[in-house]
Design a protein around this motif. Structure first.
Motif, PDB file in Angstrom:
ATOM      1  N   TYR A  64      25.298  15.093 -32.080  1.00  0.00           N
ATOM      2  CA  TYR A  64      24.348  15.269 -30.999  1.00  0.00           C
ATOM      3  C   TYR A  64      25.085  15.728 -29.764  1.00  0.00           C
ATOM      4  O   TYR A  64      26.290  15.511 -29.616  1.00  0.00           O
ATOM      5  CB  TYR A  64      23.559  13.988 -30.723  1.00  0.00           C
ATOM      6  N   SER A  65      24.372  16.411 -28.893  1.00  0.00           N
ATOM      7  CA  SER A  65      25.019  16.963 -27.715  1.00  0.00           C
ATOM      8  C   SER A  65      24.040  17.029 -26.557  1.00  0.00           C
ATOM      9  O   SER A  65      22.820  16.928 -26.741  1.00  0.00           O
ATOM     10  CB  SER A  65      25.559  18.368 -28.018  1.00  0.00           C
ATOM     11  N   GLY A  66      24.560  17.202 -25.364  1.00  0.00           N
ATOM     12  CA  GLY A  66      23.742  17.303 -24.162  1.00  0.00           C
ATOM     13  C   GLY A  66      24.650  17.297 -22.954  1.00  0.00           C
ATOM     14  O   GLY A  66      25.876  17.212 -23.080  1.00  0.00           O
ATOM     15  N   SER A  67      24.074  17.384 -21.785  1.00  0.00           N
ATOM     16  CA  SER A  67      24.863  17.377 -20.558  1.00  0.00           C
ATOM     17  C   SER A  67      24.317  16.333 -19.597  1.00  0.00           C
ATOM     18  O   SER A  67      23.102  16.169 -19.466  1.00  0.00           O
ATOM     19  CB  SER A  67      24.835  18.756 -19.893  1.00  0.00           C
ATOM     20  N   LEU A  68      25.230  15.607 -18.930  1.00  0.00           N
ATOM     21  CA  LEU A  68      24.832  14.581 -17.976  1.00  0.00           C
ATOM     22  C   LEU A  68      24.488  15.205 -16.631  1.00  0.00           C
ATOM     23  O   LEU A  68      25.206  16.073 -16.138  1.00  0.00           O
ATOM     24  CB  LEU A  68      25.945  13.557 -17.785  1.00  0.00           C
ATOM     25  N   GLN A  69      23.367  14.758 -16.076  1.00  0.00           N
ATOM     26  CA  GLN A  69      22.932  15.225 -14.764  1.00  0.00           C
ATOM     27  C   GLN A  69      22.615  14.016 -13.903  1.00  0.00           C
ATOM     28  O   GLN A  69      22.197  12.970 -14.401  1.00  0.00           O
ATOM     29  CB  GLN A  69      21.682  16.115 -14.891  1.00  0.00           C
ATOM     30  N   ASN A  70      22.819  14.164 -12.598  1.00  0.00           N
ATOM     31  CA  ASN A  70      22.483  13.083 -11.684  1.00  0.00           C
ATOM     32  C   ASN A  70      20.982  12.819 -11.685  1.00  0.00           C
ATOM     33  O   ASN A  70      20.167  13.728 -11.852  1.00  0.00           O
ATOM     34  CB  ASN A  70      22.944  13.412 -10.264  1.00  0.00           C
ATOM     35  N   LYS A  71      20.620  11.560 -11.503  1.00  0.00           N
ATOM     36  CA  LYS A  71      19.225  11.131 -11.482  1.00  0.00           C
ATOM     37  C   LYS A  71      19.029  10.196 -10.297  1.00  0.00           C
ATOM     38  O   LYS A  71      19.900   9.373 -10.000  1.00  0.00           O
ATOM     39  CB  LYS A  71      18.894  10.407 -12.794  1.00  0.00           C
ATOM     40  N   LYS A  72      17.901  10.318  -9.621  1.00  0.00           N
ATOM     41  CA  LYS A  72      17.608   9.391  -8.536  1.00  0.00           C
ATOM     42  C   LYS A  72      17.498   7.989  -9.113  1.00  0.00           C
ATOM     43  O   LYS A  72      16.715   7.734 -10.017  1.00  0.00           O
ATOM     44  CB  LYS A  72      16.307   9.761  -7.829  1.00  0.00           C
ATOM     45  N   GLN A  73      18.284   7.086  -8.579  1.00  0.00           N
ATOM     46  CA  GLN A  73      18.349   5.734  -9.122  1.00  0.00           C
ATOM     47  C   GLN A  73      17.110   4.938  -8.725  1.00  0.00           C
ATOM     48  O   GLN A  73      16.744   4.877  -7.553  1.00  0.00           O
ATOM     49  CB  GLN A  73      19.599   5.027  -8.627  1.00  0.00           C
ATOM     50  N   ALA A  74      16.443   4.352  -9.727  1.00  0.00           N
ATOM     51  CA  ALA A  74      15.284   3.509  -9.452  1.00  0.00           C
ATOM     52  C   ALA A  74      15.729   2.257  -8.711  1.00  0.00           C
ATOM     53  O   ALA A  74      16.887   1.835  -8.805  1.00  0.00           O
ATOM     54  CB  ALA A  74      14.586   3.132 -10.757  1.00  0.00           C
ATOM     55  N   GLN A  75      14.822   1.664  -7.983  1.00  0.00           N
ATOM     56  CA  GLN A  75      15.140   0.443  -7.249  1.00  0.00           C
ATOM     57  C   GLN A  75      14.941  -0.777  -8.140  1.00  0.00           C
ATOM     58  O   GLN A  75      13.912  -0.928  -8.788  1.00  0.00           O
ATOM     59  CB  GLN A  75      14.252   0.322  -6.006  1.00  0.00           C
ATOM     60  N   SER A  76      15.927  -1.647  -8.163  1.00  0.00           N
ATOM     61  CA  SER A  76      15.803  -2.892  -8.927  1.00  0.00           C
ATOM     62  C   SER A  76      14.771  -3.796  -8.275  1.00  0.00           C
ATOM     63  O   SER A  76      14.618  -3.800  -7.049  1.00  0.00           O
ATOM     64  CB  SER A  76      17.136  -3.630  -8.979  1.00  0.00           C
ATOM     65  N   PRO A  77      14.050  -4.586  -9.074  1.00  0.00           N
ATOM     66  CA  PRO A  77      13.186  -5.618  -8.477  1.00  0.00           C
ATOM     67  C   PRO A  77      14.035  -6.553  -7.618  1.00  0.00           C
ATOM     68  O   PRO A  77      15.226  -6.729  -7.873  1.00  0.00           O
ATOM     69  CB  PRO A  77      12.617  -6.345  -9.709  1.00  0.00           C
ATOM     70  N   ASP A  78      13.435  -7.144  -6.616  1.00  0.00           N
ATOM     71  CA  ASP A  78      14.170  -8.024  -5.703  1.00  0.00           C
ATOM     72  C   ASP A  78      14.910  -9.124  -6.464  1.00  0.00           C
ATOM     73  O   ASP A  78      14.304  -9.854  -7.259  1.00  0.00           O
ATOM     74  CB  ASP A  78      13.213  -8.665  -4.693  1.00  0.00           C
ATOM     75  N   GLY A  79      16.202  -9.234  -6.224  1.00  0.00           N
ATOM     76  CA  GLY A  79      17.004 -10.289  -6.829  1.00  0.00           C
ATOM     77  C   GLY A  79      17.280 -10.125  -8.304  1.00  0.00           C
ATOM     78  O   GLY A  79      17.787 -11.053  -8.949  1.00  0.00           O
ATOM     79  N   ALA A  80      16.963  -8.955  -8.860  1.00  0.00           N
ATOM     80  CA  ALA A  80      17.076  -8.757 -10.304  1.00  0.00           C
ATOM     81  C   ALA A  80      18.449  -8.244 -10.707  1.00  0.00           C
ATOM     82  O   ALA A  80      19.135  -7.561  -9.942  1.00  0.00           O
ATOM     83  CB  ALA A  80      16.008  -7.776 -10.784  1.00  0.00           C
ATOM     84  N   ALA A  81      18.836  -8.566 -11.916  1.00  0.00           N
ATOM     85  CA  ALA A  81      20.039  -8.016 -12.532  1.00  0.00           C
ATOM     86  C   ALA A  81      19.665  -6.713 -13.209  1.00  0.00           C
ATOM     87  O   ALA A  81      18.929  -6.708 -14.197  1.00  0.00           O
ATOM     88  CB  ALA A  81      20.600  -8.999 -13.561  1.00  0.00           C
ATOM     89  N   GLY A  82      20.114  -5.602 -12.674  1.00  0.00           N
ATOM     90  CA  GLY A  82      19.746  -4.312 -13.242  1.00  0.00           C
ATOM     91  C   GLY A  82      18.244  -4.099 -13.197  1.00  0.00           C
ATOM     92  O   GLY A  82      17.612  -4.222 -12.141  1.00  0.00           O
ATOM     93  N   TYR A  83      17.663  -3.807 -14.354  1.00  0.00           N
ATOM     94  CA  TYR A  83      16.213  -3.655 -14.447  1.00  0.00           C
ATOM     95  C   TYR A  83      15.495  -5.004 -14.436  1.00  0.00           C
ATOM     96  O   TYR A  83      14.270  -5.064 -14.396  1.00  0.00           O
ATOM     97  CB  TYR A  83      15.835  -2.880 -15.708  1.00  0.00           C
ATOM     98  N   GLY A  84      16.269  -6.078 -14.520  1.00  0.00           N
ATOM     99  CA  GLY A  84      15.703  -7.408 -14.387  1.00  0.00           C
ATOM    100  C   GLY A  84      15.262  -8.073 -15.672  1.00  0.00           C
ATOM    101  O   GLY A  84      14.715  -9.176 -15.625  1.00  0.00           O
ATOM    102  N   TYR A  85      15.513  -7.424 -16.806  1.00  0.00           N
ATOM    103  CA  TYR A  85      15.040  -8.020 -18.068  1.00  0.00           C
ATOM    104  C   TYR A  85      15.802  -7.466 -19.254  1.00  0.00           C
ATOM    105  O   TYR A  85      16.468  -6.436 -19.174  1.00  0.00           O
ATOM    106  CB  TYR A  85      13.553  -7.749 -18.262  1.00  0.00           C
ATOM    107  N   GLU A  86      15.660  -8.174 -20.378  1.00  0.00           N
ATOM    108  CA  GLU A  86      15.975  -7.661 -21.700  1.00  0.00           C
ATOM    109  C   GLU A  86      14.714  -7.817 -22.539  1.00  0.00           C
ATOM    110  O   GLU A  86      13.983  -8.802 -22.396  1.00  0.00           O
ATOM    111  CB  GLU A  86      17.143  -8.417 -22.349  1.00  0.00           C
ATOM    112  N   MET A  87      14.429  -6.843 -23.386  1.00  0.00           N
ATOM    113  CA  MET A  87      13.222  -6.840 -24.219  1.00  0.00           C
ATOM    114  C   MET A  87      13.561  -7.301 -25.629  1.00  0.00           C
ATOM    115  O   MET A  87      14.564  -6.865 -26.209  1.00  0.00           O
ATOM    116  CB  MET A  87      12.632  -5.436 -24.273  1.00  0.00           C
ATOM    117  N   ILE A  88      12.716  -8.164 -26.180  1.00  0.00           N
ATOM    118  CA  ILE A  88      12.940  -8.688 -27.533  1.00  0.00           C
ATOM    119  C   ILE A  88      11.661  -8.631 -28.350  1.00  0.00           C
ATOM    120  O   ILE A  88      10.569  -8.920 -27.839  1.00  0.00           O
ATOM    121  CB  ILE A  88      13.436 -10.154 -27.492  1.00  0.00           C
TER     122      ILE A  88
END
Length: 262
Positions: free
Chosen positions: A119-143
């Motif tokens: 697989y192949s592709g190129s990395l491009q900059n992306k506007k970073q989303a805002q984390s929820p207040d006090g959250a670690a990263g996106y604030g969750y892990e999905m199970i």
């Protein structure tokens, strides 16, 4: 598991590769030592409340360089109950999340057996989303918790990662705003789809913890019937979750169970 996963990859519009567990992330966001501390504390929490990790993490090809150290795990959930399996994201709460890059012009090549070869592709900059207040990263892990070791939950997990990291879905914020989130007709096979109810983990399931970089919630995706999907729109997602709990089904996914609503 490796052969099964590669079979999935031949039909998905995105890809995963099975690799060794990563031990560090980009030092542009946080030091390797701090990143590893977050990773280790999350690992210990899973092992205490869910089960033992396998040797390998499943890496999504289109997340190479976008989600460093992040991936998917399939693990026996013996701490939750006999015969249960947990399918989980692992790294949505990393210190280097939300993502600040995206892979464009992503292409997959397959061999004569239909297996992913490159697989192949190129990395491009992306506007970073805002984390929820006090959250670690996106604030969750999905199970997803299921009574079977199967392929279909991995399709949903990849859908989750793409929706959040590529499209800034804000799943945790939606869950909190609407007392749960329902999503209809998610493809989990060549001709299969599921409806899911996404909600914060209810007891006796582990709810999450405070990591060094913020709070991490556990979100559980539970497969629901068409009737339950429609009923939840009229009566509330939290009310549906209560009915699932009262029926004994709880947040364990069983695609063959009977509907808890008429």
């Amino acid at each position: 598991m490796k052969m099964k996963l590669r079979k999935i990859l031949s039909v998905l519009p995105f890809a995963a590769e099975e690799t060794a567990v990563a031990s560090s992330a980009s030092t542009e966001v946080d030091s390797e030592e701090f990143w590893q501390k977050v990773y280790d504390e999350r690992t210990a929490y899973y092992e205490k409340h869910i089960g033992t990790f396998p040797d390998d993490i499943l890496k999504m090809g289109n997340m190479t360089g976008v989600w460093p150290g992040g991936g998917l795990f399939v693990m026996p959930a013996d701490k939750l109950g006999k015969g249960l399996w947990a399918y989980t994201t692992f790294g949505m709460s990393n210190p280097d999340m939300p993502a600040s890059t995206v892979m464009e012009d992503y292409k997959i090549e397959v061999d004569d057996q239909g297996q992913t070869s490159k697989y192949s592709g190129s990395l491009q900059n992306k506007k970073q989303a805002q984390s929820p207040d006090g959250a670690a990263g996106y604030g969750y892990e999905m199970i997803i918790i299921a009574k079977e070791n199967a392929e279909w939950p991995l399709w949903f997990m990849q859908w989750t990662v793409n929706a959040e990291i590529l499209n800034d879905a804000g799943i945790l914020e939606r869950v909190e705003e609407y007392n749960g989130l329902t999503v209809q007709d998610i493809q989990v096979g060549e001709s299969e789809s599921i409806n899911v109810l996404i909600a914060k983990a209810n007891k006796p399931l582990p709810a999450g913890l405070s990591l060094p970089n913020g709070k991490m919630d556990i979100l559980i995706a539970t497969v629901i019937t068409d009737a339950e999907m429609q009923w939840s729109m009229e009566n509330g997602r939290d009310v549906l979750l209560t009915k699932l709990s009262e029926s004994g089904a709880g947040q364990i996914s069983d695609r063959n169970r009977k509907s808890v609503v008429k």
